[in-house]
Scaffold this motif. Structure first.
Motif, PDB file in Angstrom:
ATOM      1  N   LEU A  60      15.601   4.802 -13.873  1.00 24.80           N
ATOM      2  CA  LEU A  60      15.831   4.073 -12.627  1.00 24.80           C
ATOM      3  C   LEU A  60      15.173   4.819 -11.471  1.00 24.80           C
ATOM      4  CD1 LEU A  60      19.511   2.826 -12.948  1.00 24.80           C
ATOM      5  CD2 LEU A  60      17.389   1.569 -13.323  1.00 24.80           C
ATOM      6  N   MET A  61      14.601   4.043 -10.558  1.00 20.93           N
ATOM      7  CA  MET A  61      13.909   4.591  -9.386  1.00 20.93           C
ATOM      8  C   MET A  61      14.802   4.400  -8.164  1.00 20.93           C
ATOM      9  SD  MET A  61      10.687   5.501 -10.409  1.00 20.93           S
ATOM     10  CE  MET A  61       9.556   5.299  -9.052  1.00 20.93           C
ATOM     11  N   GLU A  62      15.288   5.508  -7.630  1.00 18.21           N
ATOM     12  CA  GLU A  62      16.192   5.475  -6.487  1.00 18.21           C
ATOM     13  C   GLU A  62      15.402   5.364  -5.181  1.00 18.21           C
ATOM     14  OE1 GLU A  62      19.765   8.129  -4.469  1.00 18.21           O
ATOM     15  OE2 GLU A  62      18.599   8.969  -6.111  1.00 18.21           O
ATOM     16  N   PRO A  63      15.828   4.457  -4.279  1.00 20.57           N
ATOM     17  CA  PRO A  63      15.188   4.406  -2.967  1.00 20.57           C
ATOM     18  C   PRO A  63      15.689   5.594  -2.135  1.00 20.57           C
ATOM     19  CG  PRO A  63      16.958   2.795  -3.064  1.00 20.57           C
ATOM     20  CD  PRO A  63      16.871   3.451  -4.418  1.00 20.57           C
ATOM     21  N   ILE A  64      14.803   6.552  -1.862  1.00 24.09           N
ATOM     22  CA  ILE A  64      15.232   7.778  -1.171  1.00 24.09           C
ATOM     23  C   ILE A  64      14.802   7.815   0.282  1.00 24.09           C
ATOM     24  CG2 ILE A  64      15.314   9.143  -3.282  1.00 24.09           C
ATOM     25  CD1 ILE A  64      12.574  10.389  -2.243  1.00 24.09           C
ATOM     26  N   GLY A  65      13.994   6.861   0.704  1.00 22.12           N
ATOM     27  CA  GLY A  65      13.541   6.839   2.083  1.00 22.12           C
ATOM     28  C   GLY A  65      12.696   5.620   2.353  1.00 22.12           C
ATOM     29  N   ALA A  66      12.328   5.473   3.598  1.00 24.07           N
ATOM     30  CA  ALA A  66      11.454   4.386   4.013  1.00 24.07           C
ATOM     31  C   ALA A  66      10.540   4.920   5.100  1.00 24.07           C
ATOM     32  CB  ALA A  66      12.261   3.196   4.520  1.00 24.07           C
ATOM     33  N   GLU A  67       9.389   4.286   5.223  1.00 24.62           N
ATOM     34  CA  GLU A  67       8.401   4.699   6.217  1.00 24.62           C
ATOM     35  C   GLU A  67       7.864   3.471   6.924  1.00 24.62           C
ATOM     36  OE1 GLU A  67       5.431   6.738   3.925  1.00 24.62           O
ATOM     37  OE2 GLU A  67       6.753   8.432   3.479  1.00 24.62           O
ATOM     38  N   VAL A  68       7.422   3.682   8.148  1.00 22.36           N
ATOM     39  CA  VAL A  68       6.775   2.632   8.926  1.00 22.36           C
ATOM     40  C   VAL A  68       5.410   3.155   9.312  1.00 22.36           C
ATOM     41  CG1 VAL A  68       6.878   1.186  10.981  1.00 22.36           C
ATOM     42  CG2 VAL A  68       8.998   1.875   9.856  1.00 22.36           C
ATOM     43  N   GLY A  69       4.397   2.368   9.033  1.00 18.75           N
ATOM     44  CA  GLY A  69       3.042   2.780   9.399  1.00 18.75           C
ATOM     45  C   GLY A  69       2.092   1.614   9.277  1.00 18.75           C
ATOM     46  N   GLY A  70       1.177   1.504  10.211  1.00 14.64           N
ATOM     47  CA  GLY A  70       0.201   0.434  10.169  1.00 14.64           C
ATOM     48  C   GLY A  70       0.820  -0.947  10.240  1.00 14.64           C
ATOM     49  N   GLY A  71       1.987  -1.042  10.872  1.00 10.52           N
ATOM     50  CA  GLY A  71       2.661  -2.328  10.984  1.00 10.52           C
ATOM     51  C   GLY A  71       3.399  -2.759   9.726  1.00 10.52           C
ATOM     52  N   GLU A  72       3.484  -1.873   8.729  1.00  8.55           N
ATOM     53  CA  GLU A  72       4.173  -2.198   7.481  1.00  8.55           C
ATOM     54  C   GLU A  72       5.297  -1.205   7.215  1.00  8.55           C
ATOM     55  OE1 GLU A  72       0.877  -4.313   4.659  1.00  8.55           O
ATOM     56  OE2 GLU A  72       1.204  -2.180   4.372  1.00  8.55           O
ATOM     57  N   HIS A  73       6.315  -1.695   6.525  1.00  2.00           N
ATOM     58  CA  HIS A  73       7.401  -0.840   6.057  1.00  2.00           C
ATOM     59  C   HIS A  73       7.180  -0.575   4.574  1.00  2.00           C
ATOM     60  CE1 HIS A  73       9.254  -2.609   9.648  1.00  2.00           C
ATOM     61  NE2 HIS A  73      10.079  -1.575   9.638  1.00  2.00           N
ATOM     62  N   LYS A  87       5.505   4.841  -3.583  1.00  2.00           N
ATOM     63  CA  LYS A  87       5.802   4.059  -2.382  1.00  2.00           C
ATOM     64  C   LYS A  87       5.511   2.600  -2.676  1.00  2.00           C
ATOM     65  CE  LYS A  87       4.690   7.864   0.677  1.00  2.00           C
ATOM     66  NZ  LYS A  87       3.820   8.360   1.736  1.00  2.00           N
ATOM     67  N   ASN A  88       6.393   1.725  -2.202  1.00  2.00           N
ATOM     68  CA  ASN A  88       6.259   0.291  -2.430  1.00  2.00           C
ATOM     69  C   ASN A  88       6.439  -0.461  -1.131  1.00  2.00           C
ATOM     70  OD1 ASN A  88       6.194   0.167  -5.485  1.00  2.00           O
ATOM     71  ND2 ASN A  88       8.074   1.334  -5.142  1.00  2.00           N
ATOM     72  N   LYS A  89       5.647  -1.497  -0.942  1.00  2.00           N
ATOM     73  CA  LYS A  89       5.763  -2.316   0.260  1.00  2.00           C
ATOM     74  C   LYS A  89       7.098  -3.048   0.267  1.00  2.00           C
ATOM     75  CE  LYS A  89       0.876  -3.235   0.925  1.00  2.00           C
ATOM     76  NZ  LYS A  89      -0.166  -4.274   0.981  1.00  2.00           N
ATOM     77  N   VAL A  90       7.653  -3.192   1.457  1.00  2.00           N
ATOM     78  CA  VAL A  90       8.877  -3.951   1.646  1.00  2.00           C
ATOM     79  C   VAL A  90       8.533  -5.432   1.514  1.00  2.00           C
ATOM     80  CG1 VAL A  90      10.586  -4.624   3.392  1.00  2.00           C
ATOM     81  CG2 VAL A  90       9.999  -2.222   3.080  1.00  2.00           C
ATOM     82  N   SER A  91       9.406  -6.170   0.856  1.00  2.00           N
ATOM     83  CA  SER A  91       9.252  -7.615   0.694  1.00  2.00           C
ATOM     84  C   SER A  91      10.063  -8.333   1.762  1.00  2.00           C
ATOM     85  CB  SER A  91       9.750  -8.012  -0.702  1.00  2.00           C
ATOM     86  OG  SER A  91       9.910  -9.408  -0.790  1.00  2.00           O
ATOM     87  N   LYS A  92       9.656  -9.546   2.087  1.00  2.00           N
ATOM     88  CA  LYS A  92      10.399 -10.336   3.078  1.00  2.00           C
ATOM     89  C   LYS A  92      11.819 -10.630   2.617  1.00  2.00           C
ATOM     90  CE  LYS A  92       8.711 -14.842   1.499  1.00  2.00           C
ATOM     91  NZ  LYS A  92       9.932 -15.256   0.861  1.00  2.00           N
ATOM     92  N   ASP A  93      12.067 -10.564   1.304  1.00  2.00           N
ATOM     93  CA  ASP A  93      13.391 -10.841   0.753  1.00  2.00           C
ATOM     94  C   ASP A  93      14.295  -9.613   0.706  1.00  2.00           C
ATOM     95  OD1 ASP A  93      12.659 -13.512   0.296  1.00  2.00           O
ATOM     96  OD2 ASP A  93      11.809 -13.000  -1.657  1.00  2.00           O
ATOM     97  N   ASP A  94      13.766  -8.432   1.021  1.00  2.00           N
ATOM     98  CA  ASP A  94      14.554  -7.203   0.937  1.00  2.00           C
ATOM     99  C   ASP A  94      15.646  -7.153   1.998  1.00  2.00           C
ATOM    100  OD1 ASP A  94      12.992  -6.382  -1.159  1.00  2.00           O
ATOM    101  OD2 ASP A  94      11.817  -4.959   0.002  1.00  2.00           O
TER     102      ASP A  94
END
Length: 107
Positions: A60-73, A87-94
């Protein structure tokens, strides 16, 4: 005489599949770009390159953080079995409240 060209494997393969999140049991409807649960944001270590399902770990891959850059999360995931990080792009459904928590903001 024709020349044979070696082409590298694709770095991304679109794989459309539904799955049940192994962390929170949410039924996820895949769209070919879905690689994590939109509810709890957990993922599974199944890919070497996105969509190829070539990883043998399966942790299992635990979400340990988030980043904002270039207008993307983006969400930072770490495998709880082998410590692989991706690192994975945030989806509109998240769940954006969960993303805000990863960014250090609380409700």
């Amino acid at each position: 005489m024709s020349e044979i060209m070696n082409t590298p494997p694709k770095k991304f393969q679109r794989t459309i599949e539904d799955f049940t999140c192994e962390q929170c049991n949410f039924a996820v409807k895949g769209n070919g770009y879905t690689n994590h649960c939109p509810k709890c944001l957990w993922s599974k270590h199944v890919d070497v390159n996105p969509g190829d399902r070539a990883a043998t770990c399966g942790g299992l891959m635990e979400p340990i953080g988030a980043e904002v850059g270039g207008g993307e999360h983006t969400i930072v995931h770490t495998c709880t079995t082998c410590n692989f990080e991706r690192k994975n792009k945030v989806s509109k459904d998240d769940d954006f409240d969960t993303i805000l928590t990863l960014l250090g903001f609380t409700k």
